[in-house]
Write an enzyme that holds these catalytic residues in place. Structure first.
Site, PDB file in Angstrom:
ATOM      1  N   ALA A 144     -43.558   5.430 -71.301  1.00 23.44           N
ATOM      2  CA  ALA A 144     -44.990   5.692 -70.982  1.00 23.44           C
ATOM      3  C   ALA A 144     -45.719   4.349 -71.172  1.00 23.44           C
ATOM      4  O   ALA A 144     -45.051   3.528 -71.883  1.00 23.44           O
ATOM      5  CB  ALA A 144     -45.543   6.795 -71.718  1.00 23.44           C
ATOM      6  N   GLN A 188     -48.055   3.594 -73.083  1.00 22.80           N
ATOM      7  CA  GLN A 188     -48.300   3.398 -74.583  1.00 22.80           C
ATOM      8  C   GLN A 188     -47.044   3.645 -75.611  1.00 22.80           C
ATOM      9  O   GLN A 188     -46.999   4.067 -76.642  1.00 22.80           O
ATOM     10  CB  GLN A 188     -49.378   4.148 -75.087  1.00 22.80           C
ATOM     11  CG  GLN A 188     -50.918   3.584 -74.844  1.00 22.80           C
ATOM     12  CD  GLN A 188     -51.124   2.317 -75.544  1.00 22.80           C
ATOM     13  OE1 GLN A 188     -50.576   2.045 -76.485  1.00 22.80           O
ATOM     14  NE2 GLN A 188     -51.846   1.572 -74.827  1.00 22.80           N
ATOM     15  N   SER A 189     -45.665   3.381 -75.034  1.00 25.13           N
ATOM     16  CA  SER A 189     -44.766   3.754 -75.417  1.00 25.13           C
ATOM     17  C   SER A 189     -44.418   3.084 -76.984  1.00 25.13           C
ATOM     18  O   SER A 189     -44.213   2.064 -76.647  1.00 25.13           O
ATOM     19  CB  SER A 189     -43.414   3.529 -74.534  1.00 25.13           C
ATOM     20  OG  SER A 189     -42.161   3.528 -75.189  1.00 25.13           O
ATOM     21  N   ASN A 190     -44.069   3.751 -77.780  1.00 28.83           N
ATOM     22  CA  ASN A 190     -43.483   3.284 -79.133  1.00 28.83           C
ATOM     23  C   ASN A 190     -42.012   2.739 -78.899  1.00 28.83           C
ATOM     24  O   ASN A 190     -41.801   1.687 -79.726  1.00 28.83           O
ATOM     25  CB  ASN A 190     -43.678   4.471 -80.152  1.00 28.83           C
ATOM     26  CG  ASN A 190     -45.001   4.798 -80.422  1.00 28.83           C
ATOM     27  OD1 ASN A 190     -45.937   4.280 -80.769  1.00 28.83           O
ATOM     28  ND2 ASN A 190     -45.366   6.355 -80.254  1.00 28.83           N
ATOM     29  N   CYS A 241     -40.701   1.687 -76.520  1.00 26.99           N
ATOM     30  CA  CYS A 241     -40.680   0.260 -75.882  1.00 26.99           C
ATOM     31  C   CYS A 241     -41.175  -0.758 -76.816  1.00 26.99           C
ATOM     32  O   CYS A 241     -40.601  -1.888 -76.800  1.00 26.99           O
ATOM     33  CB  CYS A 241     -41.497   0.162 -74.546  1.00 26.99           C
ATOM     34  SG  CYS A 241     -41.049   1.042 -73.420  1.00 26.99           S
TER      35      CYS A 241
END
Ligand SMILES: *Cc1c(COP(=O)(O)O)cnc(C)c1O
Length: 332
Positions: free
Chosen positions: A73, A75-77, A79
């Site tokens: 997403a 705000q992906s952690n 990623c």
């Protein structure tokens, strides 16, 4: 294959602590809340994806990849941590970002989005929610091939059988610490998203005959759908590691704290984030652990747990995204 025999990188040089949340327990009354600090794993900002990446990145390196490709997403952690692992290993990293909430991508956004840039992302492709994410990642791999490079595709959240090994290992770590510290837990609670964490823990606890129920708190999907996803991955992960498959009945993924949808704030999430911060000095996140803690608090308040139960909440990280949610979380 035995987990011990799998290639593995090491990103956290110590077991993460288990700590008692004395003041929160007193505040809620009737239960003892403990926390497994998986927000303190290695790599930039820490969190649960670090454990999965130990196995996934080792496989990428074994295959001679020069670039990690993954999806998340906006705000992906996951990623963020994949980028951090790539930087640490001298690999490049490309991201596909899914706008699960329409129009949610902003190039200048803070939180994890800012860290994507800081951690040296090579390319970001933004796609609409519901897009074929595997095809989008495959397209990145094809681009690399044309440049005589080699990509390694990591699925969303690092949640395949190999990634889930990170949480089979974590389950063993929790049981070892419980033994050493004389902690007989009655209940484990964890956020349930792309399912690798929940499934891995369940496989690890089942294999060890821990006899302690694990309750997942959903952040995205309806209960039946999520329980199906977790069970399917748990069965795959167990087969992969040569361990017994957890039963369908042992999978519990409650959906009452999802609210209007993935990443969308709820009053209960805001209360939980503020409560953990003010009472314990522990930072949760708005998308996963805030909602999971809201579930934990909600269950405690409605006396779901028996009197004096010892409950272990697995903190899966995510605090860097707090900075993208300041207007929602700030007190008056
Ligand atoms: C990804 C994530 C989760 C959910 O873990 P899954 O393995 O995807 O179910 C929970 N908490 C945080 C902070 C995460 O980034």
């Amino acid at each position: 294959m035995k987990i011990e025999a799998l290639p593995r990188r090491r990103y956290t040089p110590h077991p993460t602590p288990i700590q008692k949340l004395e003041r929160l327990s007193k505040h809620l009354g009737g239960v003892e809340i403990w926390i497994k600090r998986d927000d303190l794993t290695g790599l930039a900002g820490g969190g649960n994806k670090t454990r999965k990446l130990e196995f996934l990145v080792a496989e990428a390196l074994a295959q001679g990849a020069d670039t990690l490709i993954t999806v998340g997403a906006v705000q992906s952690n996951h990623c963020r941590l994949t980028l951090a692992a790539a930087a640490h290993e001298g690999l490049k990293c490309r991201l596909v970002l899914e706008q699960r909430v329409k129009g949610s991508y902003r190039k200048e956004a803070s939180g994890n989005n800012f860290l994507f840039d800081l951690l040296g992302v090579e390319a970001i492709t933004v796609v609409d929610g519901g897009s074929d994410l595997n095809a989008a990642m495959q397209a990145e791999a094809e681009k690399l091939k044309a440049l005589r490079r080699k990509g390694y595709i990591i699925p969303g959240g690092g949640s395949n059988a190999l990634g889930a090994m990170g949480y089979v290992v974590c389950a063993r770590e929790i049981l070892q610490q419980s033994l050493e510290q004389g902690l007989a837990f009655d209940q484990f609670v964890v956020a349930s998203g792309s399912a690798g964490t929940h499934a891995g823990l369940l496989v690890g606890f089942t294999a060890a005959n821990a006899g302690v129920p694990l309750t997942g708190i959903n952040v995205r999907r309806p209960r039946a759908e999520q329980e199906g996803n977790v069970h399917k991955l748990a069965v795959e992960a167990a087969a992969f590691a040569g361990l017994p498959a957890p039963s369908r009945e042992s999978v519990v993924a409650l959906d009452e704290w999802v609210g209007p949808g993935y990443s969308l704030p709820t009053d209960e999430m805001v209360e939980a984030v503020r409560m953990f911060a003010a009472l314990e000095g522990v930072l949760l996140d708005p998308v996963y652990t805030g909602k999971a803690a809201a579930g934990l608090i909600g269950l405690a308040r409605r006396k779901h747990f028996k009197q004096s139960s010892k409950i272990l909440f697995v903190h899966t990280g995510g605090a860097p995204s707090l900075f993208a949610y300041q207007p929602v979380l700030q007190g008056t």
